[in-house]
Design a protein around this motif. Structure first.
Motif, mmCIF file in Angstrom:
data_model
loop_
_atom_site.group_PDB
_atom_site.id
_atom_site.type_symbol
_atom_site.label_atom_id
_atom_site.label_comp_id
_atom_site.label_asym_id
_atom_site.label_seq_id
_atom_site.Cartn_x
_atom_site.Cartn_y
_atom_site.Cartn_z
ATOM 1 N N MET A 1 0.827 -1.173 0.000
ATOM 2 C CA MET A 1 0.000 0.000 0.000
ATOM 3 C C MET A 1 0.877 1.243 0.000
ATOM 4 O O MET A 1 1.841 1.335 0.744
ATOM 5 N N LEU A 2 0.569 2.163 -0.864
ATOM 6 C CA LEU A 2 1.328 3.398 -0.961
ATOM 7 C C LEU A 2 0.941 4.352 0.154
ATOM 8 O O LEU A 2 -0.221 4.371 0.586
ATOM 9 N N PRO A 3 1.886 5.157 0.621
ATOM 10 C CA PRO A 3 1.564 6.141 1.659
ATOM 11 C C PRO A 3 0.510 7.127 1.144
ATOM 12 O O PRO A 3 0.529 7.510 -0.029
ATOM 13 N N GLN A 7 0.050 9.107 -2.600
ATOM 14 C CA GLN A 7 -1.128 8.931 -3.446
ATOM 15 C C GLN A 7 -1.807 10.266 -3.744
ATOM 16 O O GLN A 7 -2.350 10.461 -4.826
ATOM 17 N N THR A 8 -1.764 11.179 -2.795
ATOM 18 C CA THR A 8 -2.366 12.489 -3.009
ATOM 19 C C THR A 8 -1.629 13.241 -4.104
ATOM 20 O O THR A 8 -2.234 13.841 -4.992
ATOM 21 N N SER A 13 -0.831 6.827 -9.392
ATOM 22 C CA SER A 13 -0.041 5.719 -8.847
ATOM 23 C C SER A 13 -0.901 4.644 -8.199
ATOM 24 O O SER A 13 -0.419 3.563 -7.901
ATOM 25 N N VAL A 14 -2.159 4.912 -7.990
ATOM 26 C CA VAL A 14 -3.053 3.947 -7.349
ATOM 27 C C VAL A 14 -3.388 2.839 -8.347
ATOM 28 O O VAL A 14 -3.702 3.097 -9.500
ATOM 29 N N GLU A 18 -9.356 -3.190 -11.520
ATOM 30 C CA GLU A 18 -9.301 -3.672 -12.911
ATOM 31 C C GLU A 18 -7.854 -3.965 -13.318
ATOM 32 O O GLU A 18 -7.566 -5.009 -13.914
ATOM 33 N N GLN A 19 -6.930 -3.067 -12.960
ATOM 34 C CA GLN A 19 -5.519 -3.294 -13.277
ATOM 35 C C GLN A 19 -4.981 -4.514 -12.541
ATOM 36 O O GLN A 19 -4.197 -5.288 -13.093
#
Length: 107
Positions: A1-3, A7-8, A13-14, A18-19
């Motif tokens: 999980m990205l910080p 992500q903001t 980057s999320v 589907e991906q």
């Protein structure tokens, strides 16, 4: 999980569901069914054995390359840089240009 802060700033980057599904589908196609056949494995083993047996061989260096002989004193040559003098000149030119820009007062 990205910080969350990352992500903001980087909204692309999320990883979407589907991906993630596409990635999982791709990874399932990489199954162990595509292992080498016994004949392919035997051929690869033979190639590997020929390769490691050749590691101990001492090879001779040719005295000519494309019918041009190597200079006999090449072992005593000193290494030089072909860009040394050009890079120094361009560096001082760049420094002078930057100093001129900095010293100019806005009008």
């Amino acid at each position: 999980m990205l910080p969350p802060r990352y992500q903001t700033v980087h909204s692309d980057s999320v990883v979407t569901l589907e991906q993630l599904a596409i990635l999982r589908k791709y990874l399932t196609t990489l199954s162990l069914d595509s292992q080498a056949t016994p004949s392919q494995a035997k051929a690869a083993d033979g190639e590997y054995m020929r390769w490691i047996e050749g590691c101990g061989n001492i090879r001779t260096v040719q005295s000519m390359l494309a019918e041009v002989p190597f200079h006999p004193e090449y072992k005593t040559w000193k290494q030089i840089s072909s860009t040394e003098s050009a890079s120094r000149k361009s560096c001082t030119t760049l420094q002078a240009a930057l100093q001129a820009l900095v010293s100019q007062k806005p009008s």
